[in-house]
Structure formats: structure tokens, C-alpha cells
Scaffold this motif. Sequence first.
Motif, PDB file in Angstrom:
ATOM      1  N   TRP A  77      -3.613  -5.602  12.078  1.00  0.00           N
ATOM      2  CA  TRP A  77      -2.656  -4.682  12.718  1.00  0.00           C
ATOM      3  C   TRP A  77      -2.309  -5.218  14.112  1.00  0.00           C
ATOM      4  CZ3 TRP A  77      -4.142  -2.142  17.231  1.00  0.00           C
ATOM      5  CH2 TRP A  77      -5.512  -2.162  17.511  1.00  0.00           C
ATOM      6  N   GLU A 114      -1.641   8.205  11.673  1.00  0.00           N
ATOM      7  CA  GLU A 114      -2.923   8.894  11.827  1.00  0.00           C
ATOM      8  C   GLU A 114      -2.744   9.910  12.943  1.00  0.00           C
ATOM      9  OE1 GLU A 114      -6.066   6.036  12.411  1.00  0.00           O
ATOM     10  OE2 GLU A 114      -5.878   5.262  10.360  1.00  0.00           O
ATOM     11  N   ARG A 174       1.062   2.952   9.587  1.00  0.00           N
ATOM     12  CA  ARG A 174       0.054   3.885   9.079  1.00  0.00           C
ATOM     13  C   ARG A 174      -0.004   5.029  10.082  1.00  0.00           C
ATOM     14  NH1 ARG A 174      -3.991   0.692   8.485  1.00  0.00           N
ATOM     15  NH2 ARG A 174      -3.833   0.546   6.221  1.00  0.00           N
ATOM     16  N   LYS A 204      -0.953   0.104  18.357  1.00  0.00           N
ATOM     17  CA  LYS A 204      -0.925   1.535  18.074  1.00  0.00           C
ATOM     18  C   LYS A 204       0.029   2.180  19.066  1.00  0.00           C
ATOM     19  CE  LYS A 204      -5.589   1.680  16.217  1.00  0.00           C
ATOM     20  NZ  LYS A 204      -6.931   2.306  16.287  1.00  0.00           N
ATOM     21  N   PRO A 217       0.823  -1.223   0.000  1.00  0.00           N
ATOM     22  CA  PRO A 217       0.000   0.000   0.000  1.00  0.00           C
ATOM     23  C   PRO A 217       0.853   1.267   0.000  1.00  0.00           C
ATOM     24  CG  PRO A 217      -0.884  -1.591   1.548  1.00  0.00           C
ATOM     25  CD  PRO A 217       0.443  -2.130   1.090  1.00  0.00           C
ATOM     26  N   TYR A 243      -2.897  -5.587   6.396  1.00  0.00           N
ATOM     27  CA  TYR A 243      -2.906  -4.122   6.415  1.00  0.00           C
ATOM     28  C   TYR A 243      -4.183  -3.536   7.016  1.00  0.00           C
ATOM     29  CZ  TYR A 243       0.995  -4.880   3.276  1.00  0.00           C
ATOM     30  OH  TYR A 243       2.187  -5.291   2.738  1.00  0.00           O
ATOM     31  N   GLU A 244      -5.124  -4.369   7.385  1.00  0.00           N
ATOM     32  CA  GLU A 244      -6.373  -3.864   7.941  1.00  0.00           C
ATOM     33  C   GLU A 244      -6.633  -4.512   9.302  1.00  0.00           C
ATOM     34  OE1 GLU A 244      -7.979  -1.337   6.686  1.00  0.00           O
ATOM     35  OE2 GLU A 244      -6.713  -1.244   4.895  1.00  0.00           O
ATOM     36  N   ASP A 245      -7.327  -5.650   9.308  1.00  0.00           N
ATOM     37  CA  ASP A 245      -7.719  -6.306  10.559  1.00  0.00           C
ATOM     38  C   ASP A 245      -6.539  -6.883  11.331  1.00  0.00           C
ATOM     39  OD1 ASP A 245     -10.359  -5.750   9.867  1.00  0.00           O
ATOM     40  OD2 ASP A 245     -10.636  -7.699   8.894  1.00  0.00           O
ATOM     41  N   SER A 280       2.534  -8.009   3.913  1.00  0.00           N
ATOM     42  CA  SER A 280       2.093  -9.246   3.264  1.00  0.00           C
ATOM     43  C   SER A 280       3.305 -10.081   2.841  1.00  0.00           C
ATOM     44  CB  SER A 280       1.175  -8.953   2.078  1.00  0.00           C
ATOM     45  OG  SER A 280       1.819  -8.166   1.122  1.00  0.00           O
ATOM     46  N   ASN A 285      -4.080  -5.020  19.468  1.00  0.00           N
ATOM     47  CA  ASN A 285      -5.165  -5.707  18.765  1.00  0.00           C
ATOM     48  C   ASN A 285      -5.438  -7.034  19.467  1.00  0.00           C
ATOM     49  OD1 ASN A 285      -6.961  -6.833  16.992  1.00  0.00           O
ATOM     50  ND2 ASN A 285      -5.727  -6.449  15.163  1.00  0.00           N
ATOM     51  N   SER A 317      -5.465 -10.464   6.544  1.00  0.00           N
ATOM     52  CA  SER A 317      -5.680  -9.022   6.365  1.00  0.00           C
ATOM     53  C   SER A 317      -4.545  -8.234   7.027  1.00  0.00           C
ATOM     54  CB  SER A 317      -7.036  -8.642   6.969  1.00  0.00           C
ATOM     55  OG  SER A 317      -7.306  -7.280   6.791  1.00  0.00           O
TER      56      SER A 317
END
Length: 126
Positions: free
Chosen positions: A98, A18, A16, A101, A3, A94-96, A28, A79, A92
Motif C-alpha cells: 500500500w 476502513e 480499501r 492512507k 479483490p 494489496y497488502e504490504d 496487480s 508506507n 504484495s
Amino acid sequence: MVPAELLYTEEHEWVRVEGNMAIVGITSYATHELGEIVFVELPAMNVELSQMDEFGSVESVKTVSSLYVPVSGKVVEINKSLEEHPDMVNDSPYEDGWICKVKIADELELDSLMTADDYKQYLETL
């Protein structure tokens, strides 16, 4: 898949950004190399980490690999879903899937990470 909006390390972690938060996971490429992930050792909450400190590990059917935090900061969320469903990292990444944080302590450290294009070039050398 790499990504474009993420930053990357040579150890195959992604970030990522934010605001002042860094959401961290593994790429991946890493999940493909590791194979089926069966356990994720999550970092402790509220721990202060320095850039590239080991903060956990992933265990696959092939091996155990250490995880390294891409930026210094404090772990503010983990997570917990990965405790029961470590396969989300494979399904997943890059999404679920992770991992944690981190509240970024020094935004200048982001400059030392690879862009998506840099990471793609790096993968070609492996």
C-alpha cells in the motif's frame, strides 16, 4: 487478481475503506504492466488532496507513472517501507505494498469509484 472488497479507478489505483480512512495502492494489473518497480515517490504527510490529484509516482524499469488519489482528503500515513523496498508494490500490491492512507473528506466520492466487478469489466476493454 481483483479483490472484491476494494474500490478502483481507471488509472489502476485501489482503495480499501476502513472507517473514515482510505488505504490507497496500485492494482496487480498496474504492477504487471509497469514491470519491476524500482522507486516509489510517496506523498507528503498532512497534505490536503482533491479527488484525482496527482500525489506521487512509481518508477519501474520500463517507465514512470503518476499516481492519482481516488478520494479527497488529508494524507495521514505513508508506507515508509517502500523507500527501501519499492518491490513490495510488485510482490504484495494489496497488502504490504500500500502507498498511503488518506482521511476521507467526502464519502460521496466513493460512489464514483468502480467495484471489483466494474474494474474487471473495464480491464477487458484494455
